[in-house]
Design a protein around this motif. Structure first.
Motif, PDB file in Angstrom:
ATOM      1  N   ALA A   2      -2.298 -22.641   0.200  1.00 22.99           N
ATOM      2  CA  ALA A   2      -1.680 -23.712  -0.570  1.00 22.99           C
ATOM      3  C   ALA A   2      -0.555 -24.340   0.262  1.00 22.99           C
ATOM      4  O   ALA A   2       0.037 -23.689   1.123  1.00 22.99           O
ATOM      5  N   PHE A   3      -0.281 -25.610  -0.002  1.00 24.11           N
ATOM      6  CA  PHE A   3       0.745 -26.308   0.777  1.00 24.11           C
ATOM      7  C   PHE A   3       1.271 -27.522   0.018  1.00 24.11           C
ATOM      8  O   PHE A   3       0.638 -28.014  -0.916  1.00 24.11           O
ATOM      9  N   LEU A   4       2.445 -27.967   0.426  1.00 24.63           N
ATOM     10  CA  LEU A   4       3.037 -29.222  -0.028  1.00 24.63           C
ATOM     11  C   LEU A   4       3.059 -30.180   1.150  1.00 24.63           C
ATOM     12  O   LEU A   4       3.287 -29.764   2.291  1.00 24.63           O
ATOM     13  N   GLY A  26      -8.628 -33.771  -1.155  1.00 26.55           N
ATOM     14  CA  GLY A  26      -8.489 -32.924  -2.334  1.00 26.55           C
ATOM     15  C   GLY A  26      -7.073 -32.586  -2.750  1.00 26.55           C
ATOM     16  O   GLY A  26      -6.873 -31.742  -3.630  1.00 26.55           O
ATOM     17  N   CYS A  27      -6.088 -33.227  -2.166  1.00 26.14           N
ATOM     18  CA  CYS A  27      -4.700 -32.986  -2.572  1.00 26.14           C
ATOM     19  C   CYS A  27      -4.386 -33.755  -3.854  1.00 26.14           C
ATOM     20  O   CYS A  27      -5.026 -34.758  -4.156  1.00 26.14           O
ATOM     21  N   HIS A  28      -3.394 -33.294  -4.574  1.00 29.14           N
ATOM     22  CA  HIS A  28      -2.977 -33.923  -5.824  1.00 29.14           C
ATOM     23  C   HIS A  28      -1.528 -34.380  -5.682  1.00 29.14           C
ATOM     24  O   HIS A  28      -0.670 -33.581  -5.297  1.00 29.14           O
ATOM     25  N   SER A  33       5.313 -39.527  -3.399  1.00 32.19           N
ATOM     26  CA  SER A  33       5.081 -39.187  -1.998  1.00 32.19           C
ATOM     27  C   SER A  33       5.087 -37.675  -1.759  1.00 32.19           C
ATOM     28  O   SER A  33       5.366 -37.213  -0.663  1.00 32.19           O
ATOM     29  N   ILE A  34       4.758 -36.918  -2.797  1.00 33.45           N
ATOM     30  CA  ILE A  34       4.678 -35.459  -2.673  1.00 33.45           C
ATOM     31  C   ILE A  34       3.326 -35.006  -3.206  1.00 33.45           C
ATOM     32  O   ILE A  34       2.956 -35.314  -4.336  1.00 33.45           O
ATOM     33  N   PHE A  35       2.603 -34.283  -2.368  1.00 33.58           N
ATOM     34  CA  PHE A  35       1.274 -33.786  -2.715  1.00 33.58           C
ATOM     35  C   PHE A  35       1.261 -32.268  -2.647  1.00 33.58           C
ATOM     36  O   PHE A  35       1.983 -31.663  -1.861  1.00 33.58           O
ATOM     37  N   VAL A  36       0.411 -31.677  -3.458  1.00 30.16           N
ATOM     38  CA  VAL A  36       0.136 -30.248  -3.380  1.00 30.16           C
ATOM     39  C   VAL A  36      -1.362 -30.107  -3.134  1.00 30.16           C
ATOM     40  O   VAL A  36      -2.157 -30.904  -3.638  1.00 30.16           O
ATOM     41  N   GLY A  37      -1.721 -29.135  -2.319  1.00 34.50           N
ATOM     42  CA  GLY A  37      -3.127 -28.952  -2.001  1.00 34.50           C
ATOM     43  C   GLY A  37      -3.438 -27.518  -1.653  1.00 34.50           C
ATOM     44  O   GLY A  37      -2.550 -26.679  -1.526  1.00 34.50           O
ATOM     45  N   CYS A  38      -4.718 -27.264  -1.491  1.00 30.96           N
ATOM     46  CA  CYS A  38      -5.204 -25.947  -1.120  1.00 30.96           C
ATOM     47  C   CYS A  38      -6.399 -26.149  -0.191  1.00 30.96           C
ATOM     48  O   CYS A  38      -7.275 -26.964  -0.491  1.00 30.96           O
ATOM     49  N   ALA A  39      -6.416 -25.451   0.920  1.00 37.21           N
ATOM     50  CA  ALA A  39      -7.502 -25.619   1.888  1.00 37.21           C
ATOM     51  C   ALA A  39      -7.638 -24.349   2.715  1.00 37.21           C
ATOM     52  O   ALA A  39      -6.738 -23.517   2.764  1.00 37.21           O
ATOM     53  N   SER A  40      -8.767 -24.251   3.380  1.00 43.09           N
ATOM     54  CA  SER A  40      -8.948 -23.148   4.320  1.00 43.09           C
ATOM     55  C   SER A  40      -7.963 -23.333   5.468  1.00 43.09           C
ATOM     56  O   SER A  40      -7.419 -24.429   5.666  1.00 43.09           O
ATOM     57  N   HIS A  41      -7.774 -22.290   6.236  1.00 41.85           N
ATOM     58  CA  HIS A  41      -6.843 -22.370   7.362  1.00 41.85           C
ATOM     59  C   HIS A  41      -7.245 -23.483   8.329  1.00 41.85           C
ATOM     60  O   HIS A  41      -6.395 -24.247   8.796  1.00 41.85           O
ATOM     61  N   GLN A  42      -8.528 -23.602   8.608  1.00 40.40           N
ATOM     62  CA  GLN A  42      -8.999 -24.628   9.550  1.00 40.40           C
ATOM     63  C   GLN A  42      -8.767 -26.033   8.997  1.00 40.40           C
ATOM     64  O   GLN A  42      -8.309 -26.921   9.714  1.00 40.40           O
ATOM     65  N   LYS A  43      -9.073 -26.252   7.723  1.00 41.75           N
ATOM     66  CA  LYS A  43      -8.854 -27.580   7.133  1.00 41.75           C
ATOM     67  C   LYS A  43      -7.369 -27.912   7.075  1.00 41.75           C
ATOM     68  O   LYS A  43      -6.973 -29.063   7.241  1.00 41.75           O
ATOM     69  N   TYR A  44      -6.541 -26.897   6.840  1.00 39.92           N
ATOM     70  CA  TYR A  44      -5.087 -27.079   6.847  1.00 39.92           C
ATOM     71  C   TYR A  44      -4.634 -27.528   8.237  1.00 39.92           C
ATOM     72  O   TYR A  44      -3.867 -28.487   8.372  1.00 39.92           O
ATOM     73  N   LEU A  89      -4.467 -27.207 -10.372  1.00 40.01           N
ATOM     74  CA  LEU A  89      -4.457 -28.164  -9.266  1.00 40.01           C
ATOM     75  C   LEU A  89      -4.918 -27.531  -7.964  1.00 40.01           C
ATOM     76  O   LEU A  89      -5.538 -28.180  -7.132  1.00 40.01           O
ATOM     77  N   LEU A  90      -4.599 -26.266  -7.781  1.00 44.05           N
ATOM     78  CA  LEU A  90      -4.951 -25.582  -6.542  1.00 44.05           C
ATOM     79  C   LEU A  90      -6.320 -24.917  -6.619  1.00 44.05           C
ATOM     80  O   LEU A  90      -6.725 -24.212  -5.699  1.00 44.05           O
ATOM     81  N   GLY A  91      -7.034 -25.150  -7.718  1.00 39.59           N
ATOM     82  CA  GLY A  91      -8.381 -24.606  -7.843  1.00 39.59           C
ATOM     83  C   GLY A  91      -8.418 -23.113  -8.061  1.00 39.59           C
ATOM     84  O   GLY A  91      -9.403 -22.456  -7.742  1.00 39.59           O
ATOM     85  N   ARG A  92      -7.367 -22.565  -8.613  1.00 38.57           N
ATOM     86  CA  ARG A  92      -7.312 -21.116  -8.804  1.00 38.57           C
ATOM     87  C   ARG A  92      -7.572 -20.700 -10.241  1.00 38.57           C
ATOM     88  O   ARG A  92      -7.520 -19.533 -10.559  1.00 38.57           O
ATOM     89  N   LYS A  93      -7.779 -21.667 -11.112  1.00 39.59           N
ATOM     90  CA  LYS A  93      -8.035 -21.344 -12.501  1.00 39.59           C
ATOM     91  C   LYS A  93      -9.429 -21.821 -12.857  1.00 39.59           C
ATOM     92  O   LYS A  93      -9.772 -22.965 -12.579  1.00 39.59           O
ATOM     93  N   ASN A  94     -10.215 -20.958 -13.408  1.00 35.53           N
ATOM     94  CA  ASN A  94     -11.573 -21.321 -13.814  1.00 35.53           C
ATOM     95  C   ASN A  94     -11.578 -21.762 -15.262  1.00 35.53           C
ATOM     96  O   ASN A  94     -10.853 -21.229 -16.088  1.00 35.53           O
ATOM     97  N   THR A  95     -12.404 -22.729 -15.575  1.00 36.01           N
ATOM     98  CA  THR A  95     -12.554 -23.209 -16.933  1.00 36.01           C
ATOM     99  C   THR A  95     -13.828 -22.616 -17.519  1.00 36.01           C
ATOM    100  O   THR A  95     -14.886 -22.669 -16.891  1.00 36.01           O
ATOM    101  N   VAL A  96     -13.725 -22.090 -18.703  1.00 37.83           N
ATOM    102  CA  VAL A  96     -14.870 -21.498 -19.375  1.00 37.83           C
ATOM    103  C   VAL A  96     -15.139 -22.311 -20.639  1.00 37.83           C
ATOM    104  O   VAL A  96     -14.239 -22.503 -21.457  1.00 37.83           O
ATOM    105  N   PHE A  97     -16.352 -22.799 -20.779  1.00 37.24           N
ATOM    106  CA  PHE A  97     -16.747 -23.521 -21.973  1.00 37.24           C
ATOM    107  C   PHE A  97     -17.577 -22.591 -22.849  1.00 37.24           C
ATOM    108  O   PHE A  97     -18.543 -21.992 -22.384  1.00 37.24           O
ATOM    109  N   LEU A  98     -17.206 -22.484 -24.108  1.00 34.30           N
ATOM    110  CA  LEU A  98     -17.944 -21.616 -25.036  1.00 34.30           C
ATOM    111  C   LEU A  98     -18.759 -22.442 -26.007  1.00 34.30           C
ATOM    112  O   LEU A  98     -18.480 -23.496 -26.360  1.00 34.30           O
TER     113      LEU A  98
END
Length: 98
Positions: A2-4, A26-28, A33-44, A89-98
């Motif tokens: 994760a990064f800013l 994929g940053c938000h 002018s401030i973004f938060v994102g998550c990426a692999s080390h290489q994409k970072y 935002l960082l893709g760490r939470k899964n959504t479950v639809f029931l």
């Protein structure tokens, strides 16, 4: 990882280009002018290189700050005002639809 990303870019075209690039990878934006994102080390690393090259073309009169966020930093981050779910935002939470 994760990064800013924070930037102060005077030229409208360059600023718009950086904004669109960060959105495309994929940053938000959590502020204008401030973004938060998550990426692999290489994409970072690729993102850092791309932003650095963009600033070198502009003559380095502007600035971009990239800050890696580690788990302890991320979990202690506080946001006031506009509501954001950083885990979502960082893709760490899964959504479950029931």
């Amino acid at each position: 990882m994760a990064f800013l990303v924070m930037y102060d870019i005077q030229d409208n075209d360059v600023r718009t280009s950086v904004f669109k690039y960060l959105k495309r990878i994929g940053c938000h934006n959590i502020q204008k002018s401030i973004f938060v994102g998550c990426a692999s080390h290489q994409k970072y690393q690729d993102m850092r290189s791309s932003l650095k090259e963009t600033l070198e073309v502009t003559g380095n009169t502007d600035s971009v700050i990239v800050v890696p966020l580690y788990e302890d930093t991320l979990s202690s981050m506080e946001l006031y005002g506009r509501e954001y779910d950083l885990q979502l935002l960082l893709g760490r939470k899964n959504t479950v639809f029931l």
